[in-house]
Design a protein around this motif. Structure first.
Motif, mmCIF file in Angstrom:
data_model
loop_
_atom_site.group_PDB
_atom_site.id
_atom_site.type_symbol
_atom_site.label_atom_id
_atom_site.label_comp_id
_atom_site.label_asym_id
_atom_site.label_seq_id
_atom_site.Cartn_x
_atom_site.Cartn_y
_atom_site.Cartn_z
ATOM 1 N N CYS A 55 72.360 28.125 45.192
ATOM 2 C CA CYS A 55 72.540 28.901 46.430
ATOM 3 C C CYS A 55 73.754 28.372 47.188
ATOM 4 C CB CYS A 55 71.290 28.766 47.287
ATOM 5 S SG CYS A 55 71.459 29.552 48.899
ATOM 6 N N ALA A 69 74.195 28.598 50.396
ATOM 7 C CA ALA A 69 73.917 28.287 51.807
ATOM 8 C C ALA A 69 74.221 26.830 52.194
ATOM 9 C CB ALA A 69 72.473 28.660 52.164
ATOM 10 N N LEU A 80 68.122 24.376 56.370
ATOM 11 C CA LEU A 80 69.112 24.966 55.472
ATOM 12 C C LEU A 80 69.360 26.423 55.863
ATOM 13 C CD1 LEU A 80 67.606 23.739 52.106
ATOM 14 C CD2 LEU A 80 69.867 23.121 52.954
ATOM 15 N N ALA A 103 64.782 30.656 55.723
ATOM 16 C CA ALA A 103 63.764 30.881 54.687
ATOM 17 C C ALA A 103 63.348 29.588 53.995
ATOM 18 C CB ALA A 103 64.286 31.865 53.645
ATOM 19 N N SER A 104 63.967 28.463 54.349
ATOM 20 C CA SER A 104 63.641 27.218 53.648
ATOM 21 C C SER A 104 62.387 26.580 54.241
ATOM 22 C CB SER A 104 64.819 26.241 53.730
ATOM 23 O OG SER A 104 65.140 26.002 55.078
ATOM 24 N N MET A 112 71.485 21.075 43.551
ATOM 25 C CA MET A 112 71.881 22.450 43.191
ATOM 26 C C MET A 112 73.011 22.431 42.164
ATOM 27 S SD MET A 112 71.475 24.900 46.432
ATOM 28 C CE MET A 112 69.845 25.242 47.077
ATOM 29 N N GLU A 124 62.529 22.656 48.811
ATOM 30 C CA GLU A 124 62.660 23.352 50.103
ATOM 31 C C GLU A 124 62.994 24.841 49.916
ATOM 32 O OE1 GLU A 124 63.940 20.459 49.327
ATOM 33 O OE2 GLU A 124 63.357 19.024 50.887
ATOM 34 N N CYS A 125 63.454 25.209 48.734
ATOM 35 C CA CYS A 125 63.900 26.585 48.494
ATOM 36 C C CYS A 125 62.875 27.408 47.724
ATOM 37 C CB CYS A 125 65.232 26.560 47.741
ATOM 38 S SG CYS A 125 66.527 25.780 48.722
ATOM 39 N N TYR A 129 67.010 35.791 49.975
ATOM 40 C CA TYR A 129 68.064 35.358 50.883
ATOM 41 C C TYR A 129 69.158 34.632 50.097
ATOM 42 C CZ TYR A 129 69.391 34.196 55.736
ATOM 43 O OH TYR A 129 70.001 34.108 56.953
ATOM 44 N N PHE A 157 73.462 35.086 50.169
ATOM 45 C CA PHE A 157 74.545 34.109 50.346
ATOM 46 C C PHE A 157 75.406 33.980 49.096
ATOM 47 C CE2 PHE A 157 71.504 32.328 53.549
ATOM 48 C CZ PHE A 157 72.321 32.530 54.653
HETATM 49 S S1 SF4 Z 1 65.787 28.821 51.047
HETATM 50 FE FE1 SF4 Z 1 66.945 30.304 49.818
HETATM 51 S S2 SF4 Z 1 68.690 30.949 51.067
HETATM 52 FE FE2 SF4 Z 1 67.827 29.108 52.014
HETATM 53 S S3 SF4 Z 1 69.064 27.447 51.144
HETATM 54 FE FE3 SF4 Z 1 67.275 27.655 49.839
HETATM 55 S S4 SF4 Z 1 67.838 29.058 48.186
HETATM 56 FE FE4 SF4 Z 1 69.371 29.230 49.844
#
Ligand code: SF4
Length: 450
Positions: free
Chosen positions: A14, A16, A31, A34-35, A79, A87-88, A101, A105
């Motif tokens: 991602c 972000a 982050l 949505a995290s 990543m 967290e994602c 989401y 990004f």
């Molecule tokens: S929760 Fe989703 S949009 Fe947010 S940083 Fe993680 S992968 Fe990216």
């Protein structure tokens, strides 16, 4: 720092963490919205379990302290190595949307930067890039009390809970007056200043206006005016989640005057059902006024594309009963819908359709789908897809062994709210009035399954 994965193909990658930054109205950095992260002193609805937060102090971080912190560096390295980031989980599981989401990004907003990430990242995961996309929730100031929302994102909720004594320093430490003062000071002295600095440098590529309710924040209108005045608007994409409370400021109209100079924009107008049911779900909503404000933006869609103004739905259980009427308005106006499902990480969230037992949920959804399917078009197809996907989700009964306890807590809370808000008086619906359309659902609400 070299990639060990192909960021263009890796479903875990991602953009972000290199481009975007978020802060909550209570100064929790994330982050993105949505995290699911560990809270620093208060747990937000979507966060991981923070354990006992009672001894945690309010010690907010500046953007500079956060951006290349050990935490952020480790996430970037994971990543780049193709490792999952816990967290994602929301994006990886598509738990809230069927479109993620992360894709926004990575495949849309910052796809042009993918080839530059390696050069921009040091071996320890730090980056010289500054965030260029901001989701800064300057305050929880909001005139609505949507029943699936809460005090963290709505000052009207906060006020109601204070008045009713529905809070405690242990559960809502940020509502302690001394902490509240510190938050306001930090927001003014640090958060607003670092955002203003990004505006003045001209390196912003995106602003996500969401709150609270951004349309009632002077900060929103002043910033938009400043970006236009600086001549930078053509570089900036603006995105909104708004209840359309205000659509003009100092005699200038959002769609006619403020938005046209921007590179692009997307106004997600929050609405969950039409008419009286919509007003039940979103306490504070005046449906006719909302529709009038929305319609004032519709003529501009032809200039900036179908995603420039959309009806942004959160699927809730009572809202399902008013969704067909909303769909009819979307079809009449020929506008797009976006759809997400209300957050439900706890079986007490009675606003969630998943609170229903499967044997009631699926037949109800089937009936609804049968009615709307013949009229759905490409712009509203996501509603049909989300309703169909909802049938496959685990209900609370299936997911939570303690669902009965959740049901009782959640219903008690909803009933307390109904009393506080005067449901059933002055033309307002009660949840029982809404469920009465489906007698079996009403019986479930009355406790048949306990
Ligand atoms: S929760 Fe989703 S949009 Fe947010 S940083 Fe993680 S992968 Fe990216």
């Amino acid at each position: 720092m070299k990639f060990k994965t192909d960021p263009k193909k890796d479903p875990l990658f991602c953009m972000a963490p290199w481009t975007h930054t978020f802060i909550s109205p209570q100064s929790e950095r994330r982050l993105c919205c949505a995290s699911r992260e560990k809270p620093s002193y208060i747990q937000q609805y979507i966060d991981q379990d923070g354990g006992d937060m009672s001894d945690k102090l309010y010690q907010p971080l500046s953007l500079e302290e956060h951006w290349n912190s050990d935490y952020m560096k480790a996430i970037r390295l994971k990543m780049m190595n193709g490792e999952p980031v816990p967290e994602c989980e929301i994006c990886q599981s598509q738990r809230l949307h069927i479109y993620t989401y992360k894709d926004y990004f990575t495949k849309a907003l910052f796809a042009h930067l993918l080839d530059k990430v390696e050069d921009a990242t040091h071996a320890d995961g730090s980056t010289d890039w500054r965030p260029r996309s901001f989701d800064y929730r300057f305050s929880n100031m909001c005139n609505f009390k949507c029943r699936m929302c809460g005090e963290q994102l709505s000052s009207a909720w906060e006020h109601e809970k204070k008045q009713a004594g529905f809070w405690s320093p242990k559960d809502q430490p940020w509502m302690i007056p001394e902490v509240r003062d510190k938050i306001d000071k930090f927001t003014e002295d640090v958060v607003e200043k670092e955002f203003d600095a990004a505006v003045e440098r001209g390196d912003l590529e995106e602003i996500y206006w969401v709150g609270g309710e951004p349309s009632i924040w002077p900060k929103h209108w002043e910033t938009m005016a400043r970006i236009i005045e600086k001549g930078d608007a053509h570089k900036v994409h603006v995105r909104y989640n708004t209840n359309l409370a205000l659509i003009s400021w100092k005699g200038k109209h959002l769609f006619k005057d403020y938005l046209p100079p921007f590179k692009s924009y997307q106004v997600c107008a929050s609405i969950d059902a039409a008419g009286k049911i919509g007003e039940f779900v979103r306490t504070g909503l005046e449906w006719n006024k909302w529709l009038e404000h929305f319609e004032s933006g519709v003529p501009f869609i032809k200039l900036r594309g179908p995603d420039s103004l959309v009806m942004d739905l959160t699927l809730t259980l009572p809202g399902l009963f008013g969704i067909e009427e909303l769909l009819d308005h979307a079809l009449r106006l020929n506008v797009k819908m976006y759809v997400k499902i209300v957050f439900a990480f706890d079986p007490s969230v009675m606003m969630s359709p998943l609170a229903l037992p499967k044997e009631l949920l699926v037949p109800y959804l089937d009936k609804l789908i049968k009615r709307i399917e013949p009229k759905i078009n490409q712009k509203t197809m996501v509603l049909l897809e989300t309703l169909q996907a909802l049938k496959e989700r685990q209900t609370f009964m299936e997911e939570y062994p303690n669902w009965k306890d959740g049901f009782v807590r959640g219903r008690n809370f909803m009933q307390d709210l109904a009393r506080l808000r005067g449901d059933g008086t002055r033309g307002r619906l009660r949840i029982e009035d809404i469920f009465a359309e489906e007698p079996e659902i009403l019986r479930w609400w009355e406790g048949k399954y306990l």
